[in-house]
Design a protein around this motif. Sequence first.
Motif, short mmCIF file in Angstrom:
data_model
loop_
_atom_site.label_atom_id
_atom_site.label_comp_id
_atom_site.label_asym_id
_atom_site.label_seq_id
_atom_site.Cartn_x
_atom_site.Cartn_y
_atom_site.Cartn_z
N PRO A 150 0.81 -1.23 0.00
CA PRO A 150 0.00 0.00 0.00
C PRO A 150 0.85 1.27 0.00
O PRO A 150 0.49 2.26 -0.66
CB PRO A 150 -0.83 -0.13 1.29
N SER A 179 0.72 4.02 -3.08
CA SER A 179 0.16 5.34 -2.80
C SER A 179 1.18 6.47 -2.83
O SER A 179 0.81 7.63 -2.98
CB SER A 179 -0.54 5.32 -1.43
N GLN A 197 -5.45 2.97 -5.18
CA GLN A 197 -4.49 3.55 -4.25
C GLN A 197 -3.40 4.37 -4.94
O GLN A 197 -2.65 5.10 -4.28
CB GLN A 197 -3.83 2.43 -3.43
#
Length: 309
Positions: free
Chosen positions: A191, A195, A221
């Motif tokens: 993640p 991101s 994301q």
Amino acid sequence: MKIVLLDALTLGDSDLSVFDRLGELTVYQTTAVEETATRLVGQEVIITNKVVITAQHMADNPQLKLICISATGTNNVDLEVAKKAGIEVKNVSGYSTESVSQATFSLLFQLLHQSRYYDQYIADKKWCESPVFTHIERPFFELKGKRWGIVAMGEIGQRVAQLASAFGCEVCYYSTSGKNHQQSIPQVDLPTLLSECDVISIHAPLNAQTENLIAAEQLKQLKPGAIILNLGRGGIIDESAMAVALDTQDIYHGTDVLAVEPMQQNHPYLSVKADHRLVVTPHTAWASNEARVCLLEKVVDNIKTFIEE
């Protein structure tokens, strides 16, 4: 030694005379599933890139001694059956590091610089009509200072990291196996990589840990303007989800691999409206002239080593 090469077309115009001194070579440009059994009769060595060699093929050919895979992946041969049958299986690795690394940047620059748009602008003679000396309708950006995330830090991933660093990028990586902790480069979770990174390049094999690693949830994301490149294997990215994301998000995608190859007529990428956000190449990243020469040398060495043992 009787040797059969089942899919020479995958090697392009490579010089196959390197095999002449090893034995009696039979070459087929392509081999369909229904043709494989007949073409293996009496052969002692098989050279295959993608032609599948099944347990039945091995059982029907007790004279078979060696299967040489002219690639790194071994999923087209049942390795357990081969081992039980006393058939040695040899693949090749390390031949395409420079080629794939270079192709990574080739895809990147086509998207980053929007070179296809500018090339078409010239081809359409629009520059001839320009009131000023330049045309910068499509913005492009510098790599320096951008964050580059690498998925899988193997040999290719490490080389891409070196090149990205030379351009002034801040590099981080995600380990798909969870076992790679030896790099001097910062490791992050997926993640975080998705991101926070401006450029993401995938250099992973397809396995249980990577299949559909990047699906609809992960694509959401990505930061605006992010470029995601797949130089690993098709199936790591959910291609239907990516096609939707390209038309609904501010992201860009370059890929050299698809889940099913060759590309199918109804592939979702062929319907992407925002086609300036997408570049697809037909699984060529591995295949520079130098890489193919190296590949054949390694296959020859595998056969010679086997003969001499």
